[in-house]
Write an enzyme that holds these catalytic residues in place. Structure first.
Site, mmCIF file in Angstrom:
data_model
loop_
_atom_site.group_PDB
_atom_site.id
_atom_site.type_symbol
_atom_site.label_atom_id
_atom_site.label_comp_id
_atom_site.label_asym_id
_atom_site.label_seq_id
_atom_site.Cartn_x
_atom_site.Cartn_y
_atom_site.Cartn_z
ATOM 1 C CB SER A 142 -0.828 0.051 1.257
ATOM 2 O OG SER A 142 -1.321 1.363 1.434
ATOM 3 C CE1 TYR A 155 -4.454 -1.929 4.789
ATOM 4 C CE2 TYR A 155 -3.375 0.057 4.413
ATOM 5 C CZ TYR A 155 -3.956 -0.941 3.980
ATOM 6 O OH TYR A 155 -4.443 -1.133 2.723
HETATM 7 N N1 LIG Z 1 -8.388 0.603 -2.078
HETATM 8 C C1 LIG Z 1 -7.115 1.214 -1.975
HETATM 9 O O1 LIG Z 1 -7.256 2.277 -2.105
HETATM 10 C C2 LIG Z 1 -6.195 0.433 -1.656
HETATM 11 C C3 LIG Z 1 -5.079 1.082 -1.062
HETATM 12 C C4 LIG Z 1 -3.740 0.284 -0.491
HETATM 13 C C5 LIG Z 1 -3.664 -0.969 -0.720
HETATM 14 N N2 LIG Z 1 -4.971 -1.940 -1.052
HETATM 15 C C6 LIG Z 1 -4.788 -3.108 -0.772
HETATM 16 O O2 LIG Z 1 -5.488 -3.870 -1.688
HETATM 17 C C7 LIG Z 1 -6.270 -5.060 -1.410
HETATM 18 C C8 LIG Z 1 -7.569 -5.323 -1.726
HETATM 19 O O3 LIG Z 1 -8.180 -4.424 -0.851
HETATM 20 P P1 LIG Z 1 -9.414 -3.566 -1.561
HETATM 21 O O4 LIG Z 1 -9.034 -2.448 -1.427
HETATM 22 O O5 LIG Z 1 -10.288 -4.217 -2.722
HETATM 23 O O6 LIG Z 1 -10.714 -3.857 -0.257
HETATM 24 P P2 LIG Z 1 -12.000 -4.677 -0.237
HETATM 25 O O7 LIG Z 1 -12.521 -4.597 1.022
HETATM 26 O O8 LIG Z 1 -12.935 -4.426 -1.312
HETATM 27 O O9 LIG Z 1 -11.394 -6.035 -0.801
HETATM 28 C C9 LIG Z 1 -10.906 -6.994 0.359
HETATM 29 C C10 LIG Z 1 -11.124 -8.310 0.303
HETATM 30 O O10 LIG Z 1 -10.360 -9.094 1.380
HETATM 31 C C11 LIG Z 1 -11.187 -10.201 1.975
HETATM 32 N N3 LIG Z 1 -10.826 -10.590 3.138
HETATM 33 C C12 LIG Z 1 -10.440 -9.859 4.304
HETATM 34 N N4 LIG Z 1 -10.165 -10.728 5.189
HETATM 35 C C13 LIG Z 1 -9.965 -11.863 4.597
HETATM 36 C C14 LIG Z 1 -9.529 -13.251 5.315
HETATM 37 N N5 LIG Z 1 -9.188 -13.498 6.434
HETATM 38 N N6 LIG Z 1 -9.339 -14.058 4.358
HETATM 39 C C15 LIG Z 1 -9.565 -14.055 3.009
HETATM 40 N N7 LIG Z 1 -10.163 -12.805 2.528
HETATM 41 C C16 LIG Z 1 -10.259 -11.888 3.254
HETATM 42 C C17 LIG Z 1 -12.655 -9.174 2.016
HETATM 43 O O11 LIG Z 1 -13.629 -10.300 2.155
HETATM 44 C C18 LIG Z 1 -12.555 -8.749 0.691
HETATM 45 O O12 LIG Z 1 -13.221 -9.289 -0.353
HETATM 46 C C19 LIG Z 1 -5.929 -5.184 0.084
HETATM 47 O O13 LIG Z 1 -4.649 -5.599 0.285
HETATM 48 C C20 LIG Z 1 -5.735 -3.593 0.497
HETATM 49 O O14 LIG Z 1 -4.890 -3.525 1.700
HETATM 50 C C21 LIG Z 1 -6.074 -0.954 -1.274
#
Ligand SMILES: NC(=O)c1ccc[n+]([C@@H]2O[C@H](COP(=O)([O-])OP(=O)(O)OC[C@H]3O[C@@H](n4cnc5c(N)ncnc54)[C@H](O)[C@@H]3O)[C@@H](O)[C@H]2O)c1
Length: 261
Positions: A142, A155
């Protein structure tokens, strides 16, 4: 010829946001995909959206924070796919708060899901990847790992750990041909950031009501008004794990529309 014809992939976090968009992107490009997530409802939603390629998608409920669930889930996925070429570790959670108010349980939960979960998925997948074709792992860091985002200590630490682990693994398995890369998303609309831009709360679950937003050096992308969709990251993940990324390993790619320069 699609980049992912005959490629077999596991995508975690495939029930929402960027993981879902990545699963759909790899399917569009010809892959066979096992999408895993802790949420059955999320996986059902992914299946509905993948109707055009439904015959190449299967889904499994796996909790990446639970060792037995990962051991069993990866074994089933590899058996269903008949091997493994690509692992995408998108599952993750975000919890925010004043660091002096964060319980040990809450801190450890974030590390457990994000960092330990990524490690467990990799540990269980490496034997199959070693036997795969042009194997590649894409992990999810991230912008929080490199740029100070207040109220997100656990985080940020989990994502920094993922980046360091990605570099180490890239070195460890380079001669055996597995590439390890990471993406650093930022300012992406997803379940995690639902509603961002409208209130402090939207910066992440639990951001304190009295959060000092001036502590965030920059809040939005330079390239456009507002956040990008999860497809903006999925396309880069697809590149990294394909032959187009064949000379990339042990590094991260920031995808945030210029939120951080
Ligand atoms: N959206 C952003 O701006 C952003 C920024 C930096 C990093 N990220 C990273 O991108 C990745 C995807 O996140 P997103 O933004 O799509 O969020 P999101 O919440 O839409 O998706 C995350 C998914 O992970 C699943 N999950 C959570 N805990 C879990 C577990 N214990 N086992 C299996 N699945 C699990 C959730 O059910 C969900 O479907 C993450 O690693 C997040 O940290 C996102």
């Amino acid at each position: 010829m699609n980049r992912y014809d005959n490629r077999r992939a596991i995508v975690t976090g495939a029930g929402s946001g960027i993981g879902q968009a990545t699963a759909l992107r790899l399917l569009d490009e010809g892959a066979h995909v096992v999408g895993v997530d802790v949420s059955q409802a999320g996986l059902d939603d992914t299946c509905e959206k993948a109707t055009a390629h439904g015959d190449r998608l299967s889904v499994q409920v796996v909790d990446v924070a639970d060792e037995a669930s990962v051991v069993d889930g990866v074994a089933q996925a590899v058996a269903a796919l008949g091997g493994l070429d690509v692992l995408v570790n998108a599952a993750g959670i975000l919890r925010s708060g004043h660091s002096h108010d964060v319980s040990l349980d809450a801190f450890e939960r974030v590390i457990r899901v994000n960092l330990t979960g990524t490690f467990l998925m990799i540990r269980e997948s490496v034997p199959a990847l070693l036997a795969g074709s042009a194997p590649a792992v894409v992990n999810f860091s991230s912008t929080s790992a490199s740029f100070a985002h207040p109220y997100m200590a656990a985080y940020a630490a989990s994502k920094g750990g993922i980046q360091s682990m990605t570099h180490t693994l890239a070195a460890e398995y380079a001669k055996q041909g597995i590439r390890f890369t990471a993406v650093q998303p930022g300012s992406i609309s997803s379940g995690m950031t639902a509603g961002v831009g409208e209130s402090k709360q939207s910066m992440g679950p639990g951001l304190p009501e009295d959060a000092d937003m001036s502590l965030f050096m920059k809040l939005g992308p330079a390239l456009q008004q507002g956040f990008a969709g999860p497809e903006a990251v999925a396309s880069v993940v697809a590149m990294l794990a394909s032959e187009d990324g064949a000379f990339i390993t042990g590094t991260e790619v920031r995808i945030d529309g210029g939120t951080h320069f």
